[in-house]
Design a protein around this motif. Structure first.
Motif, short mmCIF file in Angstrom:
data_model
loop_
_atom_site.label_atom_id
_atom_site.label_comp_id
_atom_site.label_asym_id
_atom_site.label_seq_id
_atom_site.Cartn_x
_atom_site.Cartn_y
_atom_site.Cartn_z
N HIS A 405 -13.74 -6.49 2.98
CA HIS A 405 -13.32 -7.58 2.47
C HIS A 405 -12.81 -8.64 3.38
CE1 HIS A 405 -12.99 -4.31 -0.57
NE2 HIS A 405 -13.70 -5.48 -1.38
N GLN A 406 -12.90 -9.63 3.14
CA GLN A 406 -12.41 -11.01 4.05
C GLN A 406 -11.25 -11.17 3.31
OE1 GLN A 406 -13.72 -12.27 6.91
NE2 GLN A 406 -11.60 -13.11 6.71
N LEU A 407 -9.95 -10.79 3.69
CA LEU A 407 -8.84 -11.15 2.92
C LEU A 407 -7.86 -12.30 3.47
CD1 LEU A 407 -7.25 -7.43 3.34
CD2 LEU A 407 -8.56 -8.32 1.31
N SER A 408 -7.81 -13.07 2.40
CA SER A 408 -6.96 -14.47 2.55
C SER A 408 -5.41 -13.98 2.97
CB SER A 408 -6.97 -15.68 1.39
OG SER A 408 -6.57 -14.82 0.37
N SER A 409 -4.56 -14.94 3.02
CA SER A 409 -3.29 -14.76 3.36
C SER A 409 -2.80 -14.40 1.94
CB SER A 409 -2.39 -15.75 4.39
OG SER A 409 -2.61 -16.86 3.35
N ASP A 410 -3.16 -15.04 0.89
CA ASP A 410 -2.76 -14.61 -0.52
C ASP A 410 -3.11 -13.11 -0.86
OD1 ASP A 410 -1.61 -17.33 -1.00
OD2 ASP A 410 -3.12 -18.03 -2.20
N ASP A 411 -4.23 -12.83 -0.44
CA ASP A 411 -4.88 -11.40 -0.64
C ASP A 411 -3.83 -10.44 0.04
OD1 ASP A 411 -6.84 -12.50 -1.75
OD2 ASP A 411 -8.41 -12.29 -0.16
N VAL A 412 -3.64 -10.65 1.29
CA VAL A 412 -2.63 -9.80 2.04
C VAL A 412 -1.24 -9.86 1.52
CG1 VAL A 412 -1.32 -9.59 4.22
CG2 VAL A 412 -3.80 -10.27 4.15
N ASN A 413 -0.60 -10.83 0.94
CA ASN A 413 0.59 -10.75 0.29
C ASN A 413 0.47 -9.99 -0.92
OD1 ASN A 413 2.15 -12.31 2.07
ND2 ASN A 413 1.56 -14.23 1.19
N LEU A 414 -0.51 -10.31 -1.72
CA LEU A 414 -0.57 -9.22 -2.84
C LEU A 414 -0.71 -7.75 -2.61
CD1 LEU A 414 -3.43 -11.31 -4.95
CD2 LEU A 414 -1.02 -10.88 -5.77
N ILE A 415 -1.35 -7.44 -1.59
CA ILE A 415 -1.42 -5.94 -1.01
C ILE A 415 -0.05 -5.85 -0.73
CG2 ILE A 415 -2.20 -4.53 0.65
CD1 ILE A 415 -4.79 -6.11 0.81
N ILE A 416 0.73 -6.35 0.05
CA ILE A 416 2.12 -6.26 0.53
C ILE A 416 2.84 -5.84 -0.85
CG2 ILE A 416 4.01 -7.04 1.56
CD1 ILE A 416 2.31 -8.40 3.75
N GLN A 417 2.67 -6.48 -1.89
CA GLN A 417 3.47 -6.61 -3.16
C GLN A 417 3.27 -5.28 -3.80
OE1 GLN A 417 3.45 -9.78 -5.77
NE2 GLN A 417 4.06 -11.32 -4.21
N ALA A 418 1.80 -5.07 -3.90
CA ALA A 418 1.43 -3.64 -4.45
C ALA A 418 2.16 -2.67 -3.70
CB ALA A 418 -0.11 -3.56 -4.50
N PHE A 419 1.90 -2.59 -2.32
CA PHE A 419 2.80 -1.28 -1.66
C PHE A 419 4.32 -1.52 -1.87
CE2 PHE A 419 0.32 1.11 1.38
CZ PHE A 419 -0.95 0.34 1.23
N ARG A 420 4.89 -2.65 -1.73
CA ARG A 420 6.41 -2.72 -1.94
C ARG A 420 6.83 -2.18 -3.60
NH1 ARG A 420 8.60 -4.66 2.42
NH2 ARG A 420 10.70 -4.55 1.49
N LYS A 421 5.98 -2.38 -4.45
CA LYS A 421 6.37 -2.08 -5.77
C LYS A 421 6.14 -0.48 -6.13
CE LYS A 421 4.30 -2.64 -10.48
NZ LYS A 421 3.17 -3.07 -11.34
N VAL A 422 5.22 -0.05 -5.35
CA VAL A 422 5.03 1.31 -5.40
C VAL A 422 6.05 2.31 -4.60
CG1 VAL A 422 3.55 3.41 -4.65
CG2 VAL A 422 2.58 1.54 -5.79
N TRP A 423 6.49 1.52 -3.39
CA TRP A 423 7.48 2.29 -2.78
C TRP A 423 8.88 2.15 -3.37
CZ3 TRP A 423 3.40 3.38 -0.08
CH2 TRP A 423 3.43 4.16 0.54
N ALA A 424 9.22 0.89 -4.03
CA ALA A 424 10.35 0.61 -4.64
C ALA A 424 10.53 1.74 -5.77
CB ALA A 424 10.21 -0.53 -5.31
N GLN A 425 9.40 2.27 -6.37
CA GLN A 425 9.53 3.00 -7.80
C GLN A 425 9.07 4.41 -7.49
OE1 GLN A 425 8.61 0.97 -11.42
NE2 GLN A 425 8.15 -0.69 -10.12
N MET A 426 9.02 4.79 -6.13
CA MET A 426 8.52 6.30 -5.62
C MET A 426 9.16 7.29 -6.63
SD MET A 426 6.30 7.24 -3.31
CE MET A 426 6.18 5.97 -2.15
N GLU A 427 10.18 7.11 -7.03
CA GLU A 427 10.94 8.31 -7.55
C GLU A 427 10.26 8.52 -8.90
OE1 GLU A 427 13.60 10.41 -7.23
OE2 GLU A 427 13.17 9.38 -5.22
N SER A 428 9.79 7.41 -9.62
CA SER A 428 8.97 7.59 -10.81
C SER A 428 7.78 8.39 -10.66
CB SER A 428 8.84 6.31 -11.47
OG SER A 428 7.89 5.50 -10.88
N LEU A 429 7.12 8.53 -9.64
CA LEU A 429 5.92 9.02 -9.11
C LEU A 429 6.21 10.65 -9.03
CD1 LEU A 429 4.12 6.80 -6.81
CD2 LEU A 429 3.59 7.25 -9.32
N LYS A 430 7.20 11.02 -8.85
CA LYS A 430 7.67 12.43 -8.54
C LYS A 430 7.54 13.44 -9.63
CE LYS A 430 10.70 11.90 -4.74
NZ LYS A 430 12.09 11.86 -4.28
#
Ligand SMILES: *Cc1c(COP(=O)(O)O)cnc(C)c1O
Length: 430
Positions: A405-430
């Motif tokens: 993919h050709q990622l724009s800076s908005d795309d990159v920010n969305l990916i970062i948000q997705a990672f941060r969301k998953v990491w913030a709620q890692m406990e709920s994946l246990k």
């Protein structure tokens, strides 16, 4: 950073997705390539190679122009085009003078062709382990795998980062070995001011559709050694028919192929090479933004760039500390994918675990070359010989392809948000 998004329920558990768009496909091909290809087609000369000792042994105008430009760009004496990098690897192993039964040390963490190229000359691939930071061959493991039969090292500049060439070259010198670099994924990456792929006896790059620059299919060999260059050109183009007229006396491995790249591909390649710096810079910017946005997430190792090196980011490579996170890679991957992150892959390749090596069946069905008397000793491909590569593959390595993919800076920010969301709620994946 959007803290609200991080607190929304994970998409995997029924919440809203962070990413609701389709990213643009990576496409380096533009009007310049269309015009270049059209001009060749209109000329009617789609290839000019002749498989005999003749000026056309070296190919047509576009082949030669592209090769001269690659020599200038990569700063090497010889660039030689081939119809794929797989062909290039086969030519390289033959050209450095590998004999049947010789051992060549290779990385297991690569596309299969790096090792298969060795087998093509009836030589024996020996897998050494990799470094967990660059994922390239670990010089210590290379040295530990050297035997009296070792003749060469095939190192792979995987994911866009050079191998540790200083240490590998020291080992090669000490044991009188040749080095081949498979830099398919790292054109434009630097190692101490020189291009990855140019610090060995022979190296080169893939030009297949998935790589940084491409011609559909294709490859470029680079070397500073005149004799190796001659041998590469011969293997590319029907060596056995050419050697007598060319006055070549060393007939070893002068078994030729048709590995010739056409005029259309080379005309496209000329335009692609002009874009390489810009394309690599754009991926580097994307990767650096990702790293800036993810670097404080715990239990997540991000791509590291060794001192005096640059990365060309074919893949954005992460390693999960599963003990710290307490959640499996598969579950984390599923959660990220549910948020809309694309191009993720858990693990890479452990080439030594492919059926060909596990069963030792390659040419015919009786174990050739391993069971033949050209093979000097029993070589192990058992699970356990490359513990670092195996653990990364089995449980901790997480890749994000940057070639899709050709990622724009908005795309990159969305990916970062997705990672941060998953990491913030890692406990709920246990
Ligand atoms: C792509 C690739 C190859 C093979 O290149 P082709 O041009 O597809 O034949 C070999 N080694 C590595 C590491 C690759 O990524």
């Amino acid at each position: 950073m959007n803290v609200i998004v991080e607190l929304e329920k994970l998409a995997l558990l029924g919440g809203p997705k962070v990413i609701n768009k389709i990213f643009d496909r990576y496409n380096p091909i533009g009007q310049e390539e269309v015009l270049a290809a059209k001009n060749v087609v209109e000329s009617g000369v789609l290839s000019k190679f002749l498989g005999c000792w003749d000026p056309d042994f070296f190919g047509g105008a576009k082949v030669q122009e592209f090769e001269r430009q690659c020599e200038t760009y990569f700063g090497v004496k010889h660039a030689i085009t081939v119809n794929s990098w797989t062909s290039g690897l086969i030519a390289a192993v033959g050209a450095v003078g590998i004999e049947p039964g010789d051992e060549v040390i290779v990385s297991p963490w690569t596309m299969c062709a790096s090792a298969t190229a060795i087998l093509h000359w009836n030589a024996i691939p020996v897998f050494a382990d990799i470094e967990s930071k660059t994922f390239c061959l670990d010089p210590k493991s290379v040295e530990a795998n050297i035997t009296p039969y070792t003749k060469a090292i095939m190192t792979v500049d995987i994911f866009g980062h050079s191998s540790n060439m200083d240490e590998l070259n020291t080992i090669a010198k000490k044991y009188n070995l040749k080095i081949i670099t498979d830099t398919a994924q790292a054109p434009g990456a630097l190692y101490k001011g020189r291009y990855a792929g140019t610090l060995s006896d022979v190296g080169g790059y893939s030009l297949n559709y998935h790589k940084h620059i491409h011609t559909g299919e294709g490859g470029i060999l680079v070397t500073n050694d005149d004799e190796i260059a001659d041998r590469l050109r011969l293997i590319r183009n029907h060596a056995e028919a050419v050697v007598a007229d060319m006055g070549v006396t060393n007939l070893s491995n002068m078994v030729g192929y048709n590995f010739r790249l056409g005029e259309i591909e080379c005309a496209i390649g000329i335009e692609q090479l002009k874009k390489l710096d810009k394309l690599v810079a754009s991926r580097r910017k994307t990767a650096e933004s990702l790293t800036a946005g993810l670097k404080d997430l715990r239990g997540l190792q991000l791509p590291e760039v060794m001192p005096d090196c640059t990365h060309s980011y074919y893949v954005y490579s992460m390693v999960l500390d599963i003990n710290t996170l307490g959640v499996s890679r598969q579950r984390i991957c599923e959660a990220l994918e549910a948020e809309g992150v694309v191009g993720l892959a858990g693990g890479y390749t452990n080439v030594h675990l492919l059926p060909m090596y596990q069963k030792k069946i390659a040419y015919g069905s009786n174990g050739f070359p391993w069971t033949s008397d050209i093979c000097h000793r029993e070589v192990s491909y058992e699970k356990g010989i490359c513990p670092v590569a195996e653990e990364l593959h089995d449980s901790t390595y997480l890749a994000m392809a940057m070639c899709m993919h050709q990622l724009s800076s908005d795309d990159v920010n969305l990916i970062i948000q997705a990672f941060r969301k998953v990491w913030a709620q890692m406990e709920s994946l246990k």
